[in-house]
Write a protein that holds these residues in place. Sequence first.
Motif, short mmCIF file in Angstrom:
data_model
loop_
_atom_site.label_atom_id
_atom_site.label_comp_id
_atom_site.label_asym_id
_atom_site.label_seq_id
_atom_site.Cartn_x
_atom_site.Cartn_y
_atom_site.Cartn_z
N ARG A 205 0.88 -1.18 0.00
CA ARG A 205 0.00 0.00 0.00
C ARG A 205 0.91 1.22 0.00
NH1 ARG A 205 -4.43 2.96 -1.13
NH2 ARG A 205 -2.73 4.34 -1.60
N GLN A 206 0.80 2.03 -1.04
CA GLN A 206 1.65 3.21 -1.13
C GLN A 206 0.96 4.39 -0.47
OE1 GLN A 206 1.63 6.21 -3.27
NE2 GLN A 206 3.69 6.78 -2.65
N VAL A 207 1.70 5.16 0.32
CA VAL A 207 1.15 6.38 0.91
C VAL A 207 2.09 7.55 0.60
CG1 VAL A 207 0.34 7.55 2.99
CG2 VAL A 207 0.12 5.07 2.80
N ASP A 208 1.55 8.56 -0.03
CA ASP A 208 2.30 9.79 -0.30
C ASP A 208 2.08 10.70 0.89
OD1 ASP A 208 2.91 12.40 -1.00
OD2 ASP A 208 2.21 12.21 -3.06
N ALA A 209 3.15 10.92 1.66
CA ALA A 209 3.04 11.75 2.86
C ALA A 209 3.75 13.09 2.65
CB ALA A 209 3.59 11.00 4.06
N ALA B 163 -5.37 -1.63 -2.98
CA ALA B 163 -6.09 -0.37 -2.82
C ALA B 163 -6.33 -0.03 -1.36
CB ALA B 163 -7.42 -0.44 -3.58
N MET C 279 -0.34 15.70 6.63
CA MET C 279 -0.56 14.27 6.28
C MET C 279 -0.31 13.33 7.46
SD MET C 279 -1.86 13.18 3.55
CE MET C 279 -1.36 11.47 3.46
N GLU D 144 -1.74 12.70 10.37
CA GLU D 144 -2.85 11.91 10.89
C GLU D 144 -3.31 10.86 9.88
OE1 GLU D 144 -6.24 14.17 12.28
OE2 GLU D 144 -7.43 12.31 12.47
N ALA D 145 -3.36 11.24 8.61
CA ALA D 145 -3.80 10.30 7.57
C ALA D 145 -2.84 9.11 7.50
CB ALA D 145 -3.90 11.00 6.22
N THR E 161 -3.75 5.26 8.38
CA THR E 161 -3.50 4.20 7.39
C THR E 161 -2.70 3.08 8.04
OG1 THR E 161 -3.43 5.91 5.70
CG2 THR E 161 -2.61 3.76 5.07
#
Lengths: 181, 500
Positions: A56-60, A89, A107, A109-110, A114
């Motif tokens: 799962r990729q997260v752009d922080a 996804a 970002m 908190e997001a 996640t």
Amino acid sequence: MREGWRRLLWPRLARALVSPPLTDAPPVPPEELVQALMARLEAAAQARLGRSLAIRQVDAGSCNGCELEISAMQNVVYDLERFGLRFVASPRHADVLLVTGPLTRNMREALLRTAECTPEPKWVVAAGDCAVDGGIFKGSYAVEGGIEAALPVDLLIPGCPPTPAQLLEGMLALLEAQGGG
Amino acid sequence: MSEVLLRLVRHGQEQGCRPHQRHLLDRGQWAALIAAIGEDEGVALLGLWADPAQVHAALMAGEAILIASCAVPEGRYAALSPARPGAVRFERMIRDLWGHVAEGGLDQRPWLDHGRWPLTGPLAARPAPHAMPPPQPVFLPVEGEGIHQIPVGPVHAGVIEPGHFRFHVQGEAVVRLEARLGYLHKGHIGLMLGKSAQVAARFAARLSGDSTVAHGWAFAQAVEAALGLEPPPRALALRALMAELERLHNHLNDWGAICNDAGFAWLHARAGALREAVLRAAAIAFGHRLMMDRVMPGGVTDDLMPAGAAAIGAALDAVAAELPRLGAVCDSHASLADRMVGTGVIAPSLVHAFAAGGVTGRASGRGFDARHRPGYPPYVPTEPAVLEAGDVDARARLRMTEMEGSVRLARGLIEALPPGELTLPLPQRGGEGLGLVEGFRGECLHWVALDEGGLVRAVFPRDPSWLLWPLLEAAIEGNILADFPLINKSINASYSGVDL
Ligand code: SF4
């Protein structure tokens, strides 16, 4: 329309079956890296994840340069799915959080949410100079200065941005570590 | 009409910005300017930003580009948004970063400031400390029967940048979309202030990584204009070569992704392979796949590497050979046309009102391309291709046309690379300049003011996406929710570019 389709697509697909693939030979992750990751896995007494990883990729906070190269890993030349690696996804389906960017305050908190949704055991990978320690954005009022400010990180992949080959090497090191433990 | 406006602005004091002049207006003149803009649809608002003492509006009227400024003595200025709705997000951003309030502005909600920074007004003369818990965001209401909300993001399902989309839907149809961005705010401007032009250039190159060459060039152009420098011809040719490769790899990416989102993975795979060939050639030629930090104020850092010309030539040949075939396969599939034609239509009146550039503007009849107008060396001005339909299909088609153009331009540049120097030393002096460079999604606009020691005193990098994001909200209206990814991809605005 049907005619055009036959004329153009079928012969090309057929030719692709007999011509050499566009895919590159796989990169070999360095042995020390694999050993270090194996030690980490054992130290954390984590159950093995098997020879496949859902990412799962997260752009922080990335500039999107890192995302371009992460996406490129999915093209036919790197073809990461042949290694049992795939992007998912939902964090609920993920074994790996692949995080980019200097971790903006907006970002944080997001990212934490996640990570909470991602089942254990999981790997956290910080990809790109920004994710490693804030990179060029270090010291700004708006960034935390690297993913480690919010989450324990298992693997750092430096580079601005890291190339798809370097990213793939990192992902394969994770696979090796859990396969050989 | 534009005449009236130009005369109005030119009444203000000249501030010495090059090549496009900046005029400082008093409050009365500023108010008259807004009234004139409200009455003249032909005036484009290219950007609106601030520094601790003034607000600045970049305007284009006919052939003329100029900047109008107004002092903000009590932290207030008359809003532009009643005359140009495109000003709304700029005004919200100005309030969040500098603390200046747009009086009479259409929307006073915060934009970049989510209440999570240790201070408010971080770029104001005196930022205030901030310790309140972050407020709940407020979205525009929608009334009607059977309407429900769908919140999406900031973390999305794919490998994409973060942003929050609030959909109001009725059945399958989207009644309203509102985007809430700002998650990627890194404090770009604050980091550039007080730095030398060379150091600040590294931030410009990371405003939106996919446009690193275009932004790097626009910033360099602004610095060079400020200092009255003309970079050597070889440097300009190499910049253009990199810029065309950047356009090509991004258009390949977007075109493939549009086909993929419309359900045809094979075209995406082929476009991806071609794009990889372009990036590898760029790495051989310039030592970096995305060609980051190769453009520097004064010129370029490196020459084309010895094997570079052949590598780029081979990649261009591969693209040129395959593109028409991919286009033909795309055209021969009614199922693709079914998804793309008539989907996500943006009316020409909207692209004009919001001054949207790039493929999005040109697919809806606004024929603006900074390479053509105002134009800059080494480009020979050529009328850009324009379509009128304004749908996903038109945007995809224009990308195809522009890829062919980039191949042609890149080949020409390699063939006729002028000899000579790669860079000029930067004199240590002050000045103010505006740069405008056409990136793959529209014109990148950079304004910079250097102090006497050559350090950045004030700066604003404006990504073209500022003018595109509002149109996404218009494009999705009345379409089915399932078409959102396709429509979003066909515009592909940058999140990082506007989050600053
Ligand atoms: S490491 Fe470089 S490419 Fe990646 S997000 Fe940071 S600045 Fe962009």
